[in-house]
Design an enzyme around this catalytic site. Structure first.
Site, short mmCIF file in Angstrom:
data_model
loop_
_atom_site.label_atom_id
_atom_site.label_comp_id
_atom_site.label_asym_id
_atom_site.label_seq_id
_atom_site.Cartn_x
_atom_site.Cartn_y
_atom_site.Cartn_z
N HIS A 470 0.82 -1.21 0.00
CA HIS A 470 0.00 0.00 0.00
C HIS A 470 0.85 1.27 0.00
O HIS A 470 0.33 2.37 -0.10
CB HIS A 470 -0.92 -0.04 1.24
CG HIS A 470 -2.01 0.97 1.22
ND1 HIS A 470 -2.13 1.96 2.17
CD2 HIS A 470 -3.03 1.17 0.34
CE1 HIS A 470 -3.18 2.71 1.88
NE2 HIS A 470 -3.75 2.26 0.79
N LYS A 472 3.38 4.40 -0.96
CA LYS A 472 3.52 5.28 -2.12
C LYS A 472 4.84 6.03 -1.97
O LYS A 472 4.96 6.95 -1.17
CB LYS A 472 2.37 6.30 -2.20
CG LYS A 472 0.98 5.66 -2.31
CD LYS A 472 0.27 5.69 -0.98
CE LYS A 472 -1.17 5.21 -1.02
NZ LYS A 472 -1.44 3.95 -1.64
N ASP A 477 17.67 9.18 -7.19
CA ASP A 477 19.12 9.07 -6.92
C ASP A 477 19.41 8.77 -5.45
O ASP A 477 20.48 9.15 -4.93
CB ASP A 477 19.85 10.37 -7.34
CG ASP A 477 19.81 10.57 -8.85
OD1 ASP A 477 19.56 9.59 -9.57
OD2 ASP A 477 20.02 11.71 -9.30
N HIS A 860 -8.32 11.14 1.58
CA HIS A 860 -7.44 9.99 1.42
C HIS A 860 -6.16 10.16 2.24
O HIS A 860 -5.30 9.29 2.25
CB HIS A 860 -7.10 9.83 -0.07
CG HIS A 860 -6.40 8.54 -0.41
ND1 HIS A 860 -5.03 8.46 -0.61
CD2 HIS A 860 -6.87 7.28 -0.57
CE1 HIS A 860 -4.70 7.21 -0.90
NE2 HIS A 860 -5.79 6.48 -0.88
N LYS A 862 -3.31 10.44 5.20
CA LYS A 862 -2.93 9.60 6.35
C LYS A 862 -1.97 10.45 7.18
O LYS A 862 -0.76 10.32 7.08
CB LYS A 862 -2.25 8.31 5.90
CG LYS A 862 -3.13 7.41 5.02
CD LYS A 862 -2.85 7.61 3.56
CE LYS A 862 -3.59 6.65 2.67
NZ LYS A 862 -5.00 6.49 2.82
N ASP A 867 0.33 19.10 18.59
CA ASP A 867 0.91 20.27 19.27
C ASP A 867 1.66 21.22 18.35
O ASP A 867 2.58 21.92 18.79
CB ASP A 867 1.84 19.82 20.41
CG ASP A 867 1.10 19.10 21.52
OD1 ASP A 867 -0.13 19.21 21.55
OD2 ASP A 867 1.76 18.41 22.32
#
Length: 1038
Positions: A470, A472, A477, A860, A862, A867
């Site tokens: 899952h 991404k 380099d 979508h 995450k 703080d």
């Protein structure tokens, strides 16, 4: 260069031996071919470094083409002479000794070459064997071979007298005399070797390189310091992966192979000498361990090297050799790679790295632009791994430069320039998901041989049916790494406006078209046919419509085509984003133009082409092999906006992201037979010692402290123990937050019952709020999550089993059942819970073909902010699949600010982190509408005024207006399926009173709406028995 393959037993060897019987003489002048002075360089520039790309071009060890040395000289110094120490070796001293064994001692030599220093141990006999082989080689080179274009004839120079090798007493004699002889011998051998290494012809000979322990991978700057190298026998098997090893434990099952071992600061590898190919890479990790006991190695003179992924057994030629190798490998790893040998905070494979340049992204527009620019800067390698990848997506929009910024075109362009591109895709269960990774793989592989694509897992052979890759990640380099929630796929590109409609198409203003066609002659661009560099400002312009994909309905006139300007004015958002920053009012007539930062556009713009225009709750993707054909009617159905968060990190943190990718790539290569060919190379991690040498950096970054986190296990990364550092970091950040946490997540499935749900995030939130309540301190929790799960289904009939299953677990976490957060809080504080936690979603509206439409914005992201100084951004959802480590594979970053700025916290001055504060302000301004209404103050995230009169009031007002105007779902007024029909039967203002609907919608601020906590609360949302959703295990939904 012609060369015999086995010089030890060749006829040439015998010829050379007959030519001179004086084997005791070690004189480099014997090897002189009469071509004048000793050459000390190979003619290259002194500052030269070997390119990292050499790792992909290794050749067989006996091939002359192999590039091994730098231009600087090599110097050797014998540090000490070691006596035999083991009883075993002393026992071997017999009275029948050849001259080669006349000195039972080992010379420990230090060699220097450029920035590299290493130690080699050799016996006297090894010097003898090398000298003999070089003389053979010299004889061979002097033969007038008919195959050579010009016959090599070289005469040996005059030999000066060199004393014979002294015969040392065989024991008992005068110790002092013996010591003197040893030191003079030491000097002779040192001089011999130094002279030899000044002669390129012999220095580049494979026997010399083997003698001084060097190979084609020794002096590559980016691989870090040079460790131990040498020829070794390795035993097959020892992998941690189920099914990779022989079933029996008997010695019959193993086979031994001759390999060249190379130890580096964070990994070791071995190569096949006959091809030069790297045939295995072992990364150092917390389980790295060396054992030399025969009961551990199950072989005589063995060394066993353990890690999380393999137990590798090597065989040496003597007890002393094995001890030296075992100790040298361990010593080198401890000195140079100690960071990799221990567990780090949160149980992560990577340590916290200071002074890392980092940047956040809200939504796909800015993210994909920076990705496109970074890909363009790649010089060596590009790593990409995605849950879903669509090769034909445009990374810069609106599309006014032909296909230049289309992902597949960028990758093809870089591959043609020699960049190596490695892509790993999740191989979906085709019955369950329609993302067609097979099409993506075929499309990319056809672009260029430098692009390699792997898919994993193989569901049948690996028995992994339920879990997904899952993460991404894009790494350039090994120095710049993008990590977040945004796949390079359809539907992901969006900006701060979250448009619902896109019916336009793009052309350029007439003046620019004229300029473009005139400059077309002069400056053809490298972007392919029809794309030229216009107006001298580096702005690419479309001059040939043939270069662009033919878009459905583009040529035909549609009724009531809206201009972007009119559409945005109706939305009241014309100034909210740089895509439509400034309307150019100076132009008269009906032709308005847009300033977009990519030249002036004329007419109606189009941002989402073909399959990119989507609404996946309305209809899932189909026919992905026809990328430019629409699959929903953009004139009747609004798109579903996509809200997402990502980040980029540099330097050592980027090296850690690359290391994770490399571990997964090498593991997949090992487990899938189709990838074992040489065309799919093993990848090597660059050294952290060179991580600061950034050739390119993404603009507008800030310095922070960064740690890379992941969810990884045996099936996903081939490691013995799973890692759940993202879960641990979330729990730690919530527990240690003092003022507030802000969460945006695609799922909200937590609150452990230790039967169906195990992650502790929900319980930690409840505990932290209860602690604040008992202490009487102010504390806020903001949760933003999608109003509906992202599965195809008609919510007006209940949504279907998949949507309901996820809704069941979301609501079970929020407010339904004893385990839910709000249930836990109510037991402690009654209705006071409302002062501590707010759960919300996002929604927007527009006019489409003269009709009012609304749609939820799909969250979508995450992300967690605590703080205003700590941020976690990644691919991991708040559910067991992402958090437990043994299920889906995930990558995230935790960013802690090192630069602070003055801010406000509950009315008091507060030192907030620059990275975290700016990210929170960006999110709050966008979702609360502060970008278009400056009176909305989002600076203080915990004050009563902000929490009650801005956050809660805005979300309640927006939700009420949307329900009144559109009668939209989900809604708390619908408590079971029976009430659905009655609720929908009553029309909204959009049907009854359009003028009043428009008036009401003007009061909407931003996108925030209250989460409908009572939606279908009287309904059992678990999949009904007999449905296909009920047949899969419960873990699929959690």
């Amino acid at each position: 260069m012609l060369r015999q393959t086995e010089p030890t037993s060749s006829t040439l060897q015998l010829v050379a031996n007959d030519m001179t019987g004086i084997m005791e003489k070690l004189d480099t002048r014997e090897l002189d071919l009469g071509d004048g002075e000793y050459a000390t360089t190979d003619g290259a520039a002194p500052s030269e470094r070997l390119s990292f790309m050499a790792v992909y071009n290794t050749v067989a060890f006996k091939e002359a083409e192999g590039k091994v040395f730098l231009s600087s000289p090599i110097t050797a110094r014998i540090l000490e002479v070691e006596r035999f120490t083991s009883a075993q070796d002393r026992f071997n001293v017999s009275h029948h000794r050849s001259v080669n064994k006349s000195m039972p001692a080992v010379f420990k030599m230090e060699l220097k070459h450029g920035e590299f220093t290493w130690v080699v141990k050799r016996k006297e006999k090894h010097f003898m064997e090398l000298h003999r082989e070089l003389r053979t080689y010299k004889t061979f080179m002097r033969l007038p071979l008919p195959t050579r274009s010009h016959t090599v004839r070289r005469q040996t120079g005059t030999r000066s007298e060199v004393g014979q090798i002294p015969n040392l007493p065989r024991g008992g004699g005068d110790e002092l005399a013996r010591e003197e002889q040893v030191s003079s011998r030491k000097k002779q051998l040192e001089d011999y070797l130094n002279n030899l290494l000044k002669m390129p012809m012999y220095r580049n000979y494979h026997a010399t390189m083997e003698f001084i322990d060097v190979s084609q991978l020794s002096f590559i700057h980016d691989l870090g310091p040079k460790g131990l190298e040498g020829m070794v026998l390795k035993r097959s098997g020892g992998h941690r992966i189920p099914g990779m090893n022989c079933c029996g434990r008997s010695k019959m099952c193993y086979h031994w192979s001759k390999r060249w071992l190379v130890v580096k600061d964070s990994f070791l590898l071995y190569m096949k000498p006959d091809t030069g190919a790297v045939s295995f890479v072992m990364l150092f990790d917390k389980e790295f361990n060396i054992k030399m006991d025969s009961k551990d190695t199950e072989t005589k003179h063995g060394v066993r090297i353990d890690s999380l992924s393999r137990s590798l057994v090597l065989k040496c030629n003597s007890y002393r050799h094995a001890r030296w190798w075992g100790q040298a490998i361990e010593g080198f790893a401890q000195t140079h790679g100690s960071a990799f040998l221990t567990d780090h905070r949160f149980g992560s494979f990577a340590r916290e790295e200071e002074n890392i340049l980092a940047k956040w992204y809200v939504n796909g527009k800015t993210y994909m632009e920076d990705v496109a620019n970074a890909l363009e800067e790649a010089r060596e390698e590009i790593f990409i791994t995605d849950w879903w990848l669509s090769p034909e997506i445009f990374l810069k929009r609106p599309v006014v430069e032909g296909n230049r910024w289309r992902l597949d075109c960028i990758l093809k362009r870089k591959a043609q320039q020699g960049v190596r591109i490695f892509v790993m895709l999740y191989k979906e269960v085709e019955l369950a998901l329609g993302i067609n990774s097979g099409y993506s793989k075929r499309t990319l592989l056809h672009l260029h041989p430098n692009i390699k694509v792997m898919r994993h897992p193989d569901h049948v052979s690996s028995a992994v049916y339920l879990w997904a890759h899952h993460e991404k990640i894009i790494v350039i380099d090994q120095s710049v790494a993008f990590v977040g929630g945004i796949d390079l796929a359809y539907g992901r590109w969006d900006d701060l406006e979250h448009r619902l409609t896109d019916v336009g198409s793009v052309t350029l203003t007439h003046s620019e078209q004229a300029e473009a066609s005139s400059s077309n002659m002069a400056a053809p661009a490298n972007g392919g046919g029809g794309v030229s560099q216009g107006n001298g400002k580096g702005v690419f312009t479309v001059t040939d419509s043939g270069d662009q994909p033919r878009l459905k309905g583009q040529g035909r006139m549609r009724r009531a085509r809206m201009s972007i300007r009119r559409h945005l004015q109706k939305r009241g958002l014309a100034h909210a984003d740089s895509d439509s920053d400034l309307e150019n009012e100076e132009r008269g007539g009906s032709g308005r133009s847009l300033q977009t930062g990519v030249g002036e556009l004329f007419g109606n713009t189009r941002f989402w082409h073909g399959k990119d225009y989507c609404n996946f709750v309305h209809k899932d993707w189909i026919q992905l092999d026809k990328p430019f054909d629409d699959f929903i009617d953009r004139h009747t159905t609004p798109r579903m906006p996509w809200h997402d968060i990502a980040s980029v990190v540099h330097g050592k943190a980027a090296r850690d992201v690359a290391r994770h990718f490399i571990q997964r790539w090498n593991f997949t290569k090992l487990v899938k037979p189709k990838y074992r060919s040489l065309s799919y190379p093993y990848l090597l991690p660059k050294s952290h010692t060179t991580a600061g040498e950034l050739r390119y950096q993404v603009p507008n970054c800030v310095l922070t402290k960064v740690q890379i986190l992941r969810s990884a296990s045996d099936w996903s990364a081939g490691i013995k123990y799973h890692e759940e550092s993202i879960h641990n970091a979330y729990v730690h950040a919530i527990q240690n937050s003092k003022h507030f946490i802000y969460i945006e997540n695609q799922f909200f499935i937590s609150c452990a019952d230790n039967r169906h749900v195990f992650n502790k995030i929900g319980d930690t939130i409840a505990e932290r709020i209860i602690r604040a309540y008992r202490e009487g301190t102010k504390y806020r929790v903001y949760v933003v999550t999608p109003l509906l799960p992202g599965f195809e289904g008609d919510i007006s009939t209940g949504g279907g089993s998949a949507i309901q299953a996820v809704m069941h677990f979301n609501y079970r976490t929020m407010n339904r059942g004893d385990h839910a957060i709000i249930s836990q809080l109510k037991r402690e504080m009654g209705d006071q819970w409302m002062n501590y936690i707010s759960i919300a979603g996002l929604r927007t509206h527009a006019e489409l073909e003269g009709k009012l439409v609304t749609e939820l914005i799909y969250v979508h992201s995450k992300m967690l902010i605590a703080d205003d100084n700590t941020v976690i951004i990644g691919s991991a959802n708040i559910n067991d699949r992402s958090m437990l480590g043994k299920r889906d594979s995930e990558v995230a970053v935790i960013v802690e600010d090192s630069e602070t700025v003055a801010a406000v916290m509950d009315g008091q001055e507060y030192q907030a982190g620059r990275f975290a504060l700016q990210l929170r302000l960006e999110c709050f301004k966008m979702i609360l509408g502060a970008n278009s209404d400056p009176s909305i103050d989002v600076s203080d995230p915990v004050s009563d005024h902000f929490y009650k009169e801005v956050w809660m009031a805005t979300s309640a007002r927006n939700a009420t207006i949307y329900q009144r105007v559109f009668r939209c779902l989900p809604s708390s007024d619908v408590r079971n399926i029976l009430e659905l029909e009655g609720y929908l039967a009553k029309p909204g203002l959009d049907k009854e009173d359009l003028a009043r609907a428009h008036e009401d919608l003007k009061k909407i601020r931003g996108f925030l709406v209250q989460f409908p906590l009572q939606f279908l609360c009287e309904q059992n949302l678990l999949p009904p028995i007999g449905s296909k959703e009920a047949m899969v295990p419960m873990e699929v939904w959690t």
